[in-house]
Write a protein that holds these residues in place. Sequence first.
Motif, PDB file in Angstrom:
ATOM      1  N   SER A  65       0.831  -1.206   0.000  1.00  0.00           N
ATOM      2  CA  SER A  65       0.000   0.000   0.000  1.00  0.00           C
ATOM      3  C   SER A  65       0.867   1.260   0.000  1.00  0.00           C
ATOM      4  CB  SER A  65      -0.959   0.006   1.187  1.00  0.00           C
ATOM      5  OG  SER A  65      -0.258  -0.150   2.374  1.00  0.00           O
ATOM      6  N   ASP A 123      -2.564   1.419  -3.056  1.00  0.00           N
ATOM      7  CA  ASP A 123      -3.884   0.790  -3.095  1.00  0.00           C
ATOM      8  C   ASP A 123      -4.962   1.847  -2.884  1.00  0.00           C
ATOM      9  OD1 ASP A 123      -4.023   1.282  -0.436  1.00  0.00           O
ATOM     10  OD2 ASP A 123      -3.681  -0.777   0.190  1.00  0.00           O
ATOM     11  N   ILE A 125      -7.154   2.332  -0.489  1.00  0.00           N
ATOM     12  CA  ILE A 125      -7.317   3.000   0.809  1.00  0.00           C
ATOM     13  C   ILE A 125      -6.249   4.063   0.988  1.00  0.00           C
ATOM     14  CG2 ILE A 125      -7.596   2.736   3.282  1.00  0.00           C
ATOM     15  CD1 ILE A 125      -8.146  -0.061   3.003  1.00  0.00           C
ATOM     16  N   SER A 126      -4.997   3.741   0.644  1.00  0.00           N
ATOM     17  CA  SER A 126      -3.961   4.750   0.867  1.00  0.00           C
ATOM     18  C   SER A 126      -4.163   5.923  -0.083  1.00  0.00           C
ATOM     19  CB  SER A 126      -2.563   4.162   0.728  1.00  0.00           C
ATOM     20  OG  SER A 126      -2.453   3.402  -0.423  1.00  0.00           O
ATOM     21  N   VAL A 129      -6.890   7.948   1.807  1.00  0.00           N
ATOM     22  CA  VAL A 129      -6.428   8.572   3.052  1.00  0.00           C
ATOM     23  C   VAL A 129      -5.462   9.718   2.740  1.00  0.00           C
ATOM     24  CG1 VAL A 129      -5.146   8.182   5.162  1.00  0.00           C
ATOM     25  CG2 VAL A 129      -6.809   6.521   4.436  1.00  0.00           C
ATOM     26  N   TYR A 177     -13.328  -2.030  -6.008  1.00  0.00           N
ATOM     27  CA  TYR A 177     -13.006  -3.066  -5.026  1.00  0.00           C
ATOM     28  C   TYR A 177     -13.982  -4.236  -5.128  1.00  0.00           C
ATOM     29  CZ  TYR A 177     -12.495  -5.322  -0.494  1.00  0.00           C
ATOM     30  OH  TYR A 177     -12.317  -6.241   0.491  1.00  0.00           O
TER      31      TYR A 177
END
Lengths: 475, 204
Positions: A65, A123, A125-126, A129, A177
């Motif tokens: 990630s 990825d 999520i990173s 964020v 996803y």
Amino acid sequence: MDFNLALHLGLPETILAVSSLLILVFGAFRGDKGMISVSALCGVALIAAAFAAAFGHQGAAFGGSFIVDGVALFAKVAIYIAAVFIIVLGQGYFDRVGAGRFELPILILLAALGMSLMVSAGDLISLYVGLELQSLALYVLAAFRRDDAKSSEAGLKYFVLGALSSGLLLYGASLVYGFAGSMNFHDIAQSATTNLNVGLIFGLVFVICGLAFKVSAAPFHMWTPDVYEGAPTPIVAFFAGAPKFAAMVLFARVLQTGFAAQADQWRQVVLVLAVLSFVIGALGGLMQKDIKRLLAYSSIANMGYALLAIAAGAVGIPALLIFFVLYMVDTLGLFTVQMALSRKGEPVTRIDSLAGLSKTNMPMTIVLTILCLSVLGMPPFSGFWAKYFVFGAAITSGLWQFAAAGLVASVVAAFYYLRILKLMWFDVPAGDMDKSPLETRWIAYAAAAFSFPVVIVFLVYVYPLAQSAAQGFGS
Amino acid sequence: MTVIAIAFYLLALVTLASGLMVITAKNPVHSVLYLILAFFSSAGLFILLGAEFLAMLLVVVYVGAVAVLFLFVVMMLDVDFVKLRQGFANYLPIGLVVGLVLMGELVAISIAVATKGAAAGNQPLVATAAEPNIKMIGHALYSTYIYLFEAAGFVLLVAMVGAIVLTLRTRPNVKRQDIFSQVTRRRKDAVEIVPVKTGEGISE
């Protein structure tokens, strides 16, 4: 997972994160009187992080990630250096308007941290964020002069529309996803190659829309002129450069890593965004009367060129890196000139007010002339080289029609830069200008010097670096 | 087994009843209190499922923070709830339609999960007595996802700093207690003795 290796790869981020916490505590004890020392400390932290990135190792950590490759390191160094300049400009500007608070440099530091998470995102999520960390800090920075109605308006507008775009991005990410069964870009690429589902493409389009908003590509550009007009000028100089660089690298990574085999699918979307951006940027700028709004349209047009480099595929990546470094220096210079000019304490915001500048403030006129010629793409200046590499990459990958369209758009856009030149050199001055503040003068001179003689030396050394950085990007 | 069954039916019944009371109670404060009861009994349901971490989370986050916040808002804001209720009959049909659609979706998902199982490939790990799920979640959060966990922490930090920057202001006209200056105040700083002549008063 080897935690030491991960810390080693993430050294620049670790420096920024730890120092931002320490400086926050320091600032909380010193209060707003200590803003200058907080600024200095933030600058030192950013420079240390830039060194750590410049000599950093490459690899992947945290289960893929967090990716550190040549492009990520290149972008990080550029972003940190840009942030240092913004802290210097912000310190002077907010001191003069009397709205200085010690959180300002810390928020810039945290925004830079978010951007470096973005360029290293491996990825979904990173990606999210990092994007949120950067955007939240920027929303607050836009509204930083909270007693100023325009600044508050800019902050609120940016926040509401930014939240909408985050929603689009998240919706797309959840679809990707769901249909790919993984968050990781490499796994997504694998799943997309074996089984390209409509849902996956649907999700990809939403992700593209969310990212296009962040880089202010048309038709997701509406917030740009308003936010640029209202937000404090040093902050706008930041908005126009570093965050867009980070978002563009992220854009390239999502498309060229996550959907490497589906280039034909996303190239159409990216090309539409690119063409719309430079057409709307060129035409929209024609009617503007406010300098910052004009620069907003100029940045929209420039995002079109950057998207063209992404559409060109792997050959476009070194062009993208070089384009952004040159573009960031130019916009930094232009906004600095706007900060340097004031008349009886009132900042010069209207283009008409630049009339006859050559009779009242010769050095700034020369700086602004060089920068205008540069952004319109006149040959020896840096803006020409930026466009040269982008169009070159587009032609190499067979997108010559789009390169031609971009060329036409930049000729149209040349009108409004030439109008500024005409106003400055040939019109009657509207009154004396105040003396420019020290740091704005020097940064403006430096940007102008970079724009012509230095850029040649810079390209000789940095273009090979960009090329080697882009090696293996996406694989 | 029967104890678990009894506990389940009791908790489920309380959840449903208090959910109903949330929307029918006349007094908004009572509504919020029923909401808290609903959270508590659903936490009990989670414990029956062996998801004690979720149960704790529900109590700590929803009861501890969200519901108390609701309570504050309800008590502090002067909202005329009688007025809000006036359109009840008008909105009933559309409310029923939305409710039915939601219920249909829930039933469809439940049937799909019951017949085909949860999402393929990602079977949930089953907690055991030796490895309770709090421990498992903590392990995943602080090893595999430590990077994202810390980054999310920074997002929250930025939100906090931003909220303080944009709202905290020192008002010039508000009087504050400054004990040091009060204690160090001398008589000559505060009192002035002016000789007043009879019949003339004090000019100035």
